[in-house]
Write a protein that holds these residues in place. Structure first.
Motif, PDB file in Angstrom:
ATOM      1  N   ASP A   1      28.937 -59.496  31.023  1.00  0.00           N
ATOM      2  CA  ASP A   1      27.986 -59.826  29.959  1.00  0.00           C
ATOM      3  C   ASP A   1      26.595 -59.275  30.270  1.00  0.00           C
ATOM      4  O   ASP A   1      25.852 -58.880  29.355  1.00  0.00           O
ATOM      5  N   LEU A   2      26.232 -59.232  31.548  1.00  0.00           N
ATOM      6  CA  LEU A   2      24.957 -58.618  31.923  1.00  0.00           C
ATOM      7  C   LEU A   2      25.004 -57.120  31.643  1.00  0.00           C
ATOM      8  O   LEU A   2      24.004 -56.526  31.209  1.00  0.00           O
ATOM      9  N   THR A   3      26.159 -56.518  31.862  1.00  0.00           N
ATOM     10  CA  THR A   3      26.337 -55.099  31.573  1.00  0.00           C
ATOM     11  C   THR A   3      26.152 -54.816  30.084  1.00  0.00           C
ATOM     12  O   THR A   3      25.484 -53.854  29.697  1.00  0.00           O
ATOM     13  N   VAL A   4      26.719 -55.670  29.246  1.00  0.00           N
ATOM     14  CA  VAL A   4      26.528 -55.513  27.799  1.00  0.00           C
ATOM     15  C   VAL A   4      25.053 -55.656  27.443  1.00  0.00           C
ATOM     16  O   VAL A   4      24.505 -54.864  26.656  1.00  0.00           O
ATOM     17  N   ARG A   5      24.393 -56.633  28.055  1.00  0.00           N
ATOM     18  CA  ARG A   5      22.987 -56.899  27.726  1.00  0.00           C
ATOM     19  C   ARG A   5      22.103 -55.719  28.089  1.00  0.00           C
ATOM     20  O   ARG A   5      21.205 -55.345  27.326  1.00  0.00           O
ATOM     21  N   VAL A   6      22.331 -55.105  29.256  1.00  0.00           N
ATOM     22  CA  VAL A   6      21.472 -53.994  29.663  1.00  0.00           C
ATOM     23  C   VAL A   6      21.733 -52.761  28.793  1.00  0.00           C
ATOM     24  O   VAL A   6      20.810 -51.991  28.499  1.00  0.00           O
ATOM     25  N   ARG A   7      22.975 -52.558  28.350  1.00  0.00           N
ATOM     26  CA  ARG A   7      23.259 -51.436  27.454  1.00  0.00           C
ATOM     27  C   ARG A   7      22.538 -51.613  26.122  1.00  0.00           C
ATOM     28  O   ARG A   7      21.935 -50.671  25.595  1.00  0.00           O
ATOM     29  N   VAL A   8      22.593 -52.812  25.581  1.00  0.00           N
ATOM     30  CA  VAL A   8      21.905 -53.076  24.311  1.00  0.00           C
ATOM     31  C   VAL A   8      20.410 -52.834  24.465  1.00  0.00           C
ATOM     32  O   VAL A   8      19.767 -52.200  23.609  1.00  0.00           O
ATOM     33  N   GLU A   9      19.849 -53.325  25.562  1.00  0.00           N
ATOM     34  CA  GLU A   9      18.411 -53.159  25.787  1.00  0.00           C
ATOM     35  C   GLU A   9      18.053 -51.691  25.956  1.00  0.00           C
ATOM     36  O   GLU A   9      17.063 -51.216  25.387  1.00  0.00           O
TER      37      GLU A   9
ATOM     38  N   CYS B   1      19.533 -41.965  24.450  1.00  0.00           N
ATOM     39  CA  CYS B   1      20.170 -42.468  25.662  1.00  0.00           C
ATOM     40  C   CYS B   1      21.330 -41.557  26.057  1.00  0.00           C
ATOM     41  O   CYS B   1      22.196 -41.269  25.229  1.00  0.00           O
ATOM     42  N   PRO B   2      21.365 -41.081  27.307  1.00  0.00           N
ATOM     43  CA  PRO B   2      22.500 -40.248  27.729  1.00  0.00           C
ATOM     44  C   PRO B   2      23.812 -41.008  27.746  1.00  0.00           C
ATOM     45  O   PRO B   2      24.884 -40.402  27.755  1.00  0.00           O
ATOM     46  N   CYS B   3      23.737 -42.333  27.777  1.00  0.00           N
ATOM     47  CA  CYS B   3      24.887 -43.223  27.641  1.00  0.00           C
ATOM     48  C   CYS B   3      25.983 -42.941  28.664  1.00  0.00           C
ATOM     49  O   CYS B   3      27.166 -42.873  28.342  1.00  0.00           O
ATOM     50  N   GLY B   4      25.549 -42.783  29.891  1.00  0.00           N
ATOM     51  CA  GLY B   4      26.520 -42.686  30.971  1.00  0.00           C
ATOM     52  C   GLY B   4      26.993 -44.073  31.357  1.00  0.00           C
ATOM     53  O   GLY B   4      26.809 -45.060  30.638  1.00  0.00           O
ATOM     54  N   ALA B   5      27.606 -44.151  32.516  1.00  0.00           N
ATOM     55  CA  ALA B   5      28.146 -45.424  32.981  1.00  0.00           C
ATOM     56  C   ALA B   5      27.027 -46.394  33.318  1.00  0.00           C
ATOM     57  O   ALA B   5      25.924 -46.004  33.715  1.00  0.00           O
ATOM     58  N   THR B   6      27.316 -47.672  33.154  1.00  0.00           N
ATOM     59  CA  THR B   6      26.420 -48.714  33.632  1.00  0.00           C
ATOM     60  C   THR B   6      26.752 -48.970  35.101  1.00  0.00           C
ATOM     61  O   THR B   6      27.910 -49.193  35.456  1.00  0.00           O
ATOM     62  N   VAL B   7      25.729 -48.934  35.943  1.00  0.00           N
ATOM     63  CA  VAL B   7      25.917 -49.000  37.392  1.00  0.00           C
ATOM     64  C   VAL B   7      25.536 -50.383  37.892  1.00  0.00           C
ATOM     65  O   VAL B   7      24.482 -50.923  37.507  1.00  0.00           O
ATOM     66  N   THR B   8      26.375 -50.964  38.732  1.00  0.00           N
ATOM     67  CA  THR B   8      26.040 -52.224  39.389  1.00  0.00           C
ATOM     68  C   THR B   8      25.272 -51.907  40.662  1.00  0.00           C
ATOM     69  O   THR B   8      25.814 -51.294  41.587  1.00  0.00           O
TER      70      THR B   8
ATOM     71  N   ARG C   1      22.226 -51.390  36.008  1.00  0.00           N
ATOM     72  CA  ARG C   1      21.360 -50.370  35.400  1.00  0.00           C
ATOM     73  C   ARG C   1      22.135 -49.584  34.367  1.00  0.00           C
ATOM     74  O   ARG C   1      23.290 -49.189  34.598  1.00  0.00           O
ATOM     75  N   HIS C   2      21.499 -49.353  33.221  1.00  0.00           N
ATOM     76  CA  HIS C   2      22.020 -48.419  32.229  1.00  0.00           C
ATOM     77  C   HIS C   2      20.881 -47.493  31.841  1.00  0.00           C
ATOM     78  O   HIS C   2      19.850 -47.943  31.314  1.00  0.00           O
ATOM     79  N   ALA C   3      21.058 -46.202  32.129  1.00  0.00           N
ATOM     80  CA  ALA C   3      20.026 -45.204  31.866  1.00  0.00           C
ATOM     81  C   ALA C   3      18.712 -45.648  32.515  1.00  0.00           C
ATOM     82  O   ALA C   3      18.656 -45.880  33.715  1.00  0.00           O
ATOM     83  N   GLY C   4      17.661 -45.822  31.707  1.00  0.00           N
ATOM     84  CA  GLY C   4      16.360 -46.148  32.270  1.00  0.00           C
ATOM     85  C   GLY C   4      16.025 -47.623  32.278  1.00  0.00           C
ATOM     86  O   GLY C   4      14.853 -47.991  32.462  1.00  0.00           O
ATOM     87  N   THR C   5      17.013 -48.497  32.089  1.00  0.00           N
ATOM     88  CA  THR C   5      16.770 -49.939  32.012  1.00  0.00           C
ATOM     89  C   THR C   5      17.602 -50.665  33.055  1.00  0.00           C
ATOM     90  O   THR C   5      18.772 -50.338  33.270  1.00  0.00           O
ATOM     91  N   VAL C   6      16.998 -51.663  33.675  1.00  0.00           N
ATOM     92  CA  VAL C   6      17.648 -52.474  34.706  1.00  0.00           C
ATOM     93  C   VAL C   6      17.592 -53.933  34.266  1.00  0.00           C
ATOM     94  O   VAL C   6      16.558 -54.397  33.759  1.00  0.00           O
TER      95      VAL C   6
END
Length: 313
Positions: A9-17, A25-32, A43-48
């Protein structure tokens, strides 16, 4: 066992943000970046996004976020003034900053860390802040060791060293300084370049930010140096840069150790307590670094308590 829904759910939240902040957004993988009981960071792109420790309250976190917002040249400012809540955990959002490269120790930014600390220590708190949480975190590490380490010789050594510290360093009394702005948990993992990859170095992680004894922020590198884990030239670079930036934690010249002795001892004990607790949980012997920390605690515990306290004043 039911999986913990926090991480997905945190991963979903950071992608939305991240997507709300840019149309490109280059929309690569979300990194833990971290997934520990005390912090989950993705982290997703430039947001943590960071989920803070379960015991962190809005009253703990809100003034620290406000301080970071007011000090953008020292602390990485958050994306928003108030934390969110997700599965009972407070969540904050941040711009991504490039961290210190752990594979390139020769490029460790000791001078940048020291200069940022000196500037932080010379800056009045921009909002009312609670006490810096360093001693409380050390006490928490000791509490965990008391539970995990019964019958362990290494644990007994660490606990004896803990008993040589003054009450304020054990979070049993107020800190002798209640005005100086401190980070509370300084190590090289608390620095990032923003904007990434080559912007200015800034401090991150405001969970322990507060007013207190500024020497605590120098205590971890001082402890590493005293334990033989940090080369003398790197310690000298750090200390000289702090003094050059007029940091108030130590005298401008002369012996810094009367001001650093208690923080260095306390952070040695905290590090040793964590190391022994982890080793016991894993059912393994201490490694070389962990043993060096316990050996340092053994030397501390061998000093008569009244002499240790006298030197700590």
């Amino acid at each position: 066992m039911t999986p913990n829904p926090l991480l997905p759910d945190l991963t979903v939240r950071v992608r939305v943000e991240a997507h709300s902040r840019t149309s490109a957004c280059p929309c690569g993988a979300t990194v833990t970046l971290a997934d520990r009981p005390d912090a989950t960071v993705v982290r997703h792109a430039g947001t943590v996004a960071k989920a803070h420790a379960p015991d962190i309250t809005p009253d703990d976190l809100a003034p620290r976020l406000a301080a970071a917002t007011h000090l953008p040249g020292l602390l990485l400012p958050p994306l928003g003034d108030l934390p969110l809540e997700l599965h009972g955990r407070l969540v904050t959002l941040w711009p991504y900053g490039a961290p210190v490269d752990p594979e390139d120790p020769d490029a460790a930014p000791w001078e940048a860390a020291a200069t940022l600390l000196a500037r932080l220590h010379r800056t009045p708190a921009p909002v009312p802040l609670p006490a810096m949480r360093g001693p409380a975190k050390a006490a928490h590490a000791i509490a965990r060791l008391r539970v995990a380490g019964q019958g362990s010789l290494a644990a007994d050594i660490v606990l004896r060293a803990w008993d040589t510290l003054p009450a304020w360093a054990r979070a049993e009394a107020p800190q002798p300084d209640d005005t100086t702005l401190c980070h509370g948990d300084l190590h090289l993992g608390q620095l990032v370049r923003h904007p990434a990859p080559d912007g200015a170095w800034l401090l991150i992680d405001v969970d322990d930010l507060g007013v207190g004894v500024p020497g605590w922020d120098l205590g971890r590198p001082a402890a590493w140096f005293a334990c033989g884990l940090l080369p003398a030239d790197e310690w000298t670079r750090f200390l000289d840069a702090y003094r050059a930036a007029r940091g108030p934690a130590v005298p401008a010249t002369g012996d810094p150790w009367p001001a650093l002795d208690v923080p260095a001892r306390a952070l040695t004990v905290q590090s040793a307590a964590r190391a022994v607790t982890k080793a016991l949980a894993a059912g393994r012997p201490l490694d070389e670094v962990e043993q060096a920390l316990v050996d340092a605690c053994d030397r501390m515990a061998s000093v008569p308590q009244e002499l240790a306290h006298e030197h700590a004043k």
